[in-house]
Enzyme design. Structure first.
Site, PDB file in Angstrom:
ATOM      1  N   ASP A  51       0.331  -1.501  -0.248  1.00  8.67           N
ATOM      2  CA  ASP A  51      -0.263  -0.396  -0.248  1.00  8.67           C
ATOM      3  C   ASP A  51       0.682   1.219   0.110  1.00  8.67           C
ATOM      4  O   ASP A  51       1.204   1.353   0.760  1.00  8.67           O
ATOM      5  CB  ASP A  51      -0.585   0.195   1.340  1.00  8.67           C
ATOM      6  N   GLU A 130      30.013  11.629   0.388  1.00  3.98           N
ATOM      7  CA  GLU A 130      30.930  12.093   2.026  1.00  3.98           C
ATOM      8  C   GLU A 130      30.309  12.075   2.815  1.00  3.98           C
ATOM      9  O   GLU A 130      30.359  13.457   3.715  1.00  3.98           O
ATOM     10  CB  GLU A 130      32.475  12.412   1.719  1.00  3.98           C
ATOM     11  N   GLU A 132      28.740  13.373   6.020  1.00  2.00           N
ATOM     12  CA  GLU A 132      29.214  13.170   8.209  1.00  2.00           C
ATOM     13  C   GLU A 132      28.096  12.777   8.492  1.00  2.00           C
ATOM     14  O   GLU A 132      27.251  13.026   8.486  1.00  2.00           O
ATOM     15  CB  GLU A 132      30.206  14.710   8.114  1.00  2.00           C
ATOM     16  N   GLU A 213      35.933  13.549  13.430  1.00  2.00           N
ATOM     17  CA  GLU A 213      36.383  15.241  11.955  1.00  2.00           C
ATOM     18  C   GLU A 213      35.824  16.478  13.151  1.00  2.00           C
ATOM     19  O   GLU A 213      36.168  16.660  14.042  1.00  2.00           O
ATOM     20  CB  GLU A 213      34.468  15.428  11.025  1.00  2.00           C
ATOM     21  N   GLU A 221      33.003  10.226  10.216  1.00  2.00           N
ATOM     22  CA  GLU A 221      33.013  10.250   8.234  1.00  2.00           C
ATOM     23  C   GLU A 221      33.575   9.251   8.346  1.00  2.00           C
ATOM     24  O   GLU A 221      34.572   8.937   8.899  1.00  2.00           O
ATOM     25  CB  GLU A 221      33.298  11.792   7.779  1.00  2.00           C
ATOM     26  N   HIS A 270      30.144  16.230   0.768  1.00  2.00           N
ATOM     27  CA  HIS A 270      31.011  16.919   0.043  1.00  2.00           C
ATOM     28  C   HIS A 270      30.417  15.052  -1.313  1.00  2.00           C
ATOM     29  O   HIS A 270      30.532  13.804  -0.887  1.00  2.00           O
ATOM     30  CB  HIS A 270      32.282  17.010  -0.283  1.00  2.00           C
ATOM     31  N   ARG A 340      38.877  24.583  -0.307  1.00  2.00           N
ATOM     32  CA  ARG A 340      37.613  24.353   0.776  1.00  2.00           C
ATOM     33  C   ARG A 340      36.824  25.180   0.967  1.00  2.00           C
ATOM     34  O   ARG A 340      35.776  24.873   1.352  1.00  2.00           O
ATOM     35  CB  ARG A 340      37.862  23.838   1.778  1.00  2.00           C
ATOM     36  N   GLU A 358      33.981  18.226  -7.494  1.00  2.00           N
ATOM     37  CA  GLU A 358      33.234  17.947  -5.803  1.00  2.00           C
ATOM     38  C   GLU A 358      32.296  19.178  -5.162  1.00  2.00           C
ATOM     39  O   GLU A 358      33.272  20.287  -5.246  1.00  2.00           O
ATOM     40  CB  GLU A 358      34.415  17.822  -4.643  1.00  2.00           C
ATOM     41  N   ARG A 360      30.481  20.726  -2.567  1.00  2.00           N
ATOM     42  CA  ARG A 360      30.679  20.841  -1.338  1.00  2.00           C
ATOM     43  C   ARG A 360      29.421  21.255  -0.832  1.00  2.00           C
ATOM     44  O   ARG A 360      29.256  20.653   0.556  1.00  2.00           O
ATOM     45  CB  ARG A 360      31.651  21.872  -0.917  1.00  2.00           C
TER      46      ARG A 360
END
Length: 469
Positions: A51, A130, A132, A213, A221, A270, A340, A358, A360
């Site tokens: 359902d 990635e 966290e 982390e 992580e 990321h 970063r 990547e 982020r």
């Protein structure tokens, strides 16, 4: 692995139950268990009825019949149930036409992979998220007419220096923003993460690394290997399931909530990605940071559609408490090698096969099937329309002069704003029937319920700011 392999696996492991799992719009897994006596090889062809009307954002009760169709390659033995149980991830099938349900996230991911092939631009999209997460000792909250509060209990927390614990307060814990890579006893969660890693590998998810982390109070992580779009989303769901349940076995609680604590880093996800064709990485080239023109156009597409993407990649009201400067969450829509503070980073790699980009800004609250599909669709629009992202930003974007800062666009500042952008900028998602307008309308309505609930709930900070005025 095919259907015959699964049936052999059931026999060899003396499996007692088969657990069929699927993911709803918000990204939460659901399951239904079958005694092994009720599971046959025909299930891989005809599926199992259920359902669909009781799931938020899905069918109404007048059209509720749906089919769970298991995929053989997803089989693994559940490490937590008392009775030996084999898990199978399922597509949700519309019985009227035998196709993947319009609002089934996994079916959307598969349609995205099919669309990529149909464009001729590539045949495989690789993703490497990635996510966290935090591991706390306990958590409390209450929301009712008498008031609102939340409390995190963590022996590892920076605020626990004066607390009394059984066996005494050891004093070894990370400071605020001091959680990156310290050895035990400051990192108190190594054994918990190790148990998670072993469970992941037993479930068929390859693990590359695990560590504490940056944030205090148990931010962690576990890095797992990249794979194709749908399989990588499957693995992300398995990772979340294992993280939650191993923490539970240790008498702790894990959360992928992006910003559970105030004043320290939040949890991001990321997302590394690349497009391949005929075994060749189309992102490898001789341009900036070793990228091809195709990769730069892909970046351009993500930056162009980033605010609409936010509604899917950052799908909670809490997501935007993470997306603020100076806590490692990139708010500036720019790209750069190894920087970063940019929302798109090009990781350094000497091998052209590893060349990738990547993103982020996503966070682990995102439904991985929807997140990866949406990111790819934005990137493909960039390639198709040759959307160049402009010059790279190699400066620290958190500390720019005001005149430079004003020139760089930013991600959304709220879920409501992101949903408004998604409503207006959705055509790139609907190409090839990947996301339907019906699904996007239902998604926006579902998420606006969260916005409205937060909007009408009095917050403790408001007492702090306004009570005595």
């Amino acid at each position: 692995m095919n259907a015959q392999d699964v049936m052999k696996m059931i026999q060899e492991n003396e499996v007692r139950f088969v657990d069929l799992r699927f993911t709803d719009t918000r990204g939460k897994e659901h399951h239904v268990g079958l005694p092994v006596s009720a599971f046959e090889e025909d299930h891989f062809e005809h599926g199992h009825p259920f359902d669909g009307s009781s799931l938020a954002g899905w069918k109404g009760i007048q059209a509720s019949d749906m089919i769970l169709l298991p995929e053989a390659r997803t089989a693994y033995i559940d490490p937590f149930f008392d009775e030996t149980t084999l898990v199978l991830t399922c597509d949700v099938i519309e019985p009227s036409d035998g196709k993947g349900y319009d609002r089934d996230p996994r079916s959307i991911a598969k349609r995205a992979e099919a669309y990529l092939k149909s464009t001729g631009l590539g045949d495989t999209a690789f993703f490497g998220p990635e996510p966290e997460f935090f591991i706390f000792d306990a958590v409390e909250w209450s929301v009712d007419m008498s008031g609102v509060y939340s409390k995190i209990i963590s022996e590892e927390a920076a605020w626990s220096t004066a607390d009394k614990f059984e066996g005494g307060n050891t004093g070894h814990r990370p400071r605020v923003k001091g959680g990156y890579f310290p050895v035990p006893p400051v990192d108190s969660l190594n054994d918990v993460r190790a148990a998670m890693v072993l469970a992941l590998e037993a479930a068929g998810v390859p693990v590359e690394v695990h560590h504490h982390e940056v944030a205090n109070a148990g931010q962690c992580e576990i890095g797992t290997k990249f794979s194709t779009l749908t399989q990588r989303a499957d693995w992300t769901q398995i990772l979340k399931y294992i993280v939650h349940n191993v923490a539970h076995q240790y008498g702790k609680t894990a959360t992928f909530m992006p910003k559970p604590i105030v004043g320290d880093n939040g949890s991001g996800m990321h997302v590394h990605q690349s497009i391949w064709k005929d075994g060749q990485n189309l992102f490898a080239g001789n341009g900036y940071a070793g990228l091809s023109e195709t990769a730069l156009y892909y970046i351009g597409g993500i930056i162009k559609h980033a605010r609409a993407l936010n509604a899917i990649t950052n799908p909670g009201t809490n997501s935007y408490k993470r997306l603020v400067p100076h806590y490692e969450a990139p708010t500036k829509l720019a790209y750069s090698a190894r920087n970063r503070s940019a929302s798109i980073r090009i990781p350094y790699t000497a091998n052209p096969k590893g060349r990738r980009i990547e993103a982020r800004f996503p966070d682990p609250l995102a439904n991985p099937y929807l997140c990866f599909a949406a990111l790819m669709m934005a990137g493909l629009d960039g390639i198709q329309n040759k959307i160049h992202p402009g010059d790279p930003a190699d400066k620290n974007l958190y500390d720019l002069p005001p005149e430079e800062d004003a020139l760089i666009p930013t991600v959304c500042t709220s879920l409501e704003q992101a949903l408004e952008y998604l409503d207006k900028d959705r055509e790139f998602l609907t190409r090839g029937g990947v996301f339907s307008n019906d699904f996007l309308d239902a998604y926006i309505a579902l998420k606006m319920e969260e916005v409205d609930r937060m909007r009408i709930t009095t917050h403790p900070v408001e007492f702090d700011m306004y009570y005595s005025l």
